[in-house]
Design an enzyme around this catalytic site. Structure first.
Site, PDB file in Angstrom:
ATOM      1  N   VAL A   1     -26.058  -4.755 -18.791  1.00  0.00           N
ATOM      2  CA  VAL A   1     -24.605  -4.849 -18.588  1.00  0.00           C
ATOM      3  C   VAL A   1     -24.405  -5.727 -17.355  1.00  0.00           C
ATOM      4  CG1 VAL A   1     -22.424  -3.650 -18.236  1.00  0.00           C
ATOM      5  CG2 VAL A   1     -24.277  -2.487 -19.445  1.00  0.00           C
ATOM      6  N   GLU A   2     -23.711  -6.848 -17.541  1.00  0.00           N
ATOM      7  CA  GLU A   2     -23.414  -7.723 -16.401  1.00  0.00           C
ATOM      8  C   GLU A   2     -22.126  -7.226 -15.744  1.00  0.00           C
ATOM      9  OE1 GLU A   2     -25.024 -12.085 -17.437  1.00  0.00           O
ATOM     10  OE2 GLU A   2     -23.617 -11.324 -18.914  1.00  0.00           O
ATOM     11  N   VAL A   3     -22.252  -6.796 -14.491  1.00  0.00           N
ATOM     12  CA  VAL A   3     -21.090  -6.319 -13.741  1.00  0.00           C
ATOM     13  C   VAL A   3     -20.601  -7.498 -12.898  1.00  0.00           C
ATOM     14  CG1 VAL A   3     -20.309  -4.720 -11.951  1.00  0.00           C
ATOM     15  CG2 VAL A   3     -21.875  -3.926 -13.740  1.00  0.00           C
TER      16      VAL A   3
ATOM     17  N   ALA B   1     -26.439 -14.139 -18.657  1.00  0.00           N
ATOM     18  CA  ALA B   1     -27.267 -14.049 -19.877  1.00  0.00           C
ATOM     19  C   ALA B   1     -26.803 -15.052 -20.941  1.00  0.00           C
ATOM     20  CB  ALA B   1     -27.243 -12.634 -20.425  1.00  0.00           C
TER      21      ALA B   1
END
Ligand SMILES: NC(=O)c1ccc[n+]([C@@H]2O[C@H](COP(=O)([O-])OP(=O)(O)OC[C@H]3O[C@@H](n4cnc5c(N)ncnc54)[C@H](O)[C@@H]3O)[C@@H](O)[C@H]2O)c1
Length: 331
Positions: free
Chosen positions: A159-161, A198
């Site tokens: 999960v890219e925060v 990503a």
């Protein structure tokens, strides 16, 4: 921060998968989606992924706090209609998954922000629009950020925060902690670059793949094999930096040695790639389509998808999905 109840806004491909993941971790989930038939579609999707989620749970993926009053249950969600409405005040974390449109997200975020408690983190799954583009009507934009999953979020750990420049440090750390508590691997992206990280990496590799196939250097099938039999498995275990350090003999000295040793050759390859960038013309797209259609001949894509997802479950069971280390190096 104690999170017991998660709000899900939008139950399409991504929202439905998040719902399954949160349920599997013992959380209560309140969901809303305005599309006709959304409730039935969600129920049938959750039924279909629940066996995989149960398998992952038994592999040691941690559940929610042991003192949680909720146990993992497929029936622990409530579909409440087109909007969360009066239920907004009950949620401790909000995951927004509506269509990727700035105007829609701006309006929706204003509604969510006005209704949920000011301490609740509002995370958008947006894969392309940074949150700074849709917080203009929020009273408390400091708790808004991107929580960008890789599809499907119930299987893919990343999960890219991605905060905007005024997201508070506490919202970032609460989001990181929350995603980690449901077995994800959150990564804090420090700047709002288009595509985050990503998808940028994916775009870089895919652009070269498209170029090679469109030029006839290799078929789509053989290009896929080049990835699945070399870079794919290697990078699933160690990322490119650690792989380079190993390739150069180990350690940061090894990494620098590899760059000094192979750098000149790889710069020539990169210059050649830049000269032969995929041109996105209709002819080139048609050439790719034809090569992919040869690759797909005689194959049942749904069956392949099912096999891919089953194998991913087995793979993450072996590898684990949470923050881990490789010989003391954090991955
Ligand atoms: N599909 C992917 O691979 C992927 C991966 C990562 C992130 N994302 C992001 O996740 C978000 C959702 O994408 P998706 O692929 O699930 O789209 P989707 O089209 O499958 O689902 C969107 C859902 O939002 C609902 N919706 C429409 N208007 C709404 C509103 N006002 N309030 C609440 N719900 C509303 C729709 O009815 C639909 O069910 C997007 O921001 C997308 O960029 C998608």
């Amino acid at each position: 921060m104690s999170i017991r109840t998660v709000g899900i806004v939008g139950t399409g491909v991504i929202g439905a998968s998040w719902t399954g993941l949160f349920l599997a971790h013992g959380l209560r989930v309140i969901v809303a989606d305005p599309a006709p038939g959304a409730e039935e579609k969600l129920a049938s999707y959750l039924e279909s992924i629940w066996p995989a989620l149960e398998t992952m749970d038994s592999s040691g993926v941690p559940q929610a706090d042991s003192d949680s009053p909720y146990s993992a249950s497929l029936s622990n969600y409530q579909f409440v209609g087109a909007t969360l409405g009066r239920h907004y005040k009950d949620v401790d974390f909000l995951q927004e998954n509506a269509p990727e449109r700035t105007d829609l997200k701006t309006k929706l975020l204003a509604e969510i922000d006005a209704a949920v408690r000011p301490d609740v983190v509002i995370a958008s799954s947006s894969s392309g629009i940074p949150s700074s583009k849709f917080i203009s009507q929020c009273q408390h934009p400091e708790r808004v950020l991107i929580g960008h999953p890789f599809n499907p979020p119930h299987l893919m750990p990343l999960v890219e925060v991605v905060p905007h420049s005024n997201t508070s440090a506490s919202a970032i750390s609460n989001a990181m902690d929350f995603y980690e508590s449901v077995g994800r691997r959150p990564v804090h992206i420090k700047e709002e670059v288009p595509g985050f990280v990503a998808n940028r990496l994916q775009a870089a590799l895919c652009n070269e793949a498209y170029s090679l196939v469109a030029r006839g250097v290799v078929t789509a099938q053989d290009l896929d094999a080049c990835v699945t039999t070399s870079l794919g498995p290697r990078w699933a275990m160690v990322g490119p930096f650690l792989a380079n350090a190993m390739g150069g003999g180990g350690g940061s000295e090894g990494f620098k040695h590899l760059l000094e040793h192979l750098g000149p050759a790889s710069r020539i390859w990169v210059e050649d790639m830049q000269e032969h960038k995929f041109d996105w013309s209709q002819d080139s797209i048609d050439a790719l389509g034809s090569s992919v259609s040869d690759e797909l001949q005689g194959k049942d894509v749904q069956e392949l998808e099912q096999k891919r997802d089953n194998d991913l479950v087995k793979f993450f069971k072996i590898k684990g999905v949470r923050r881990t280390s490789f010989h003391g190096i954090a991955l």
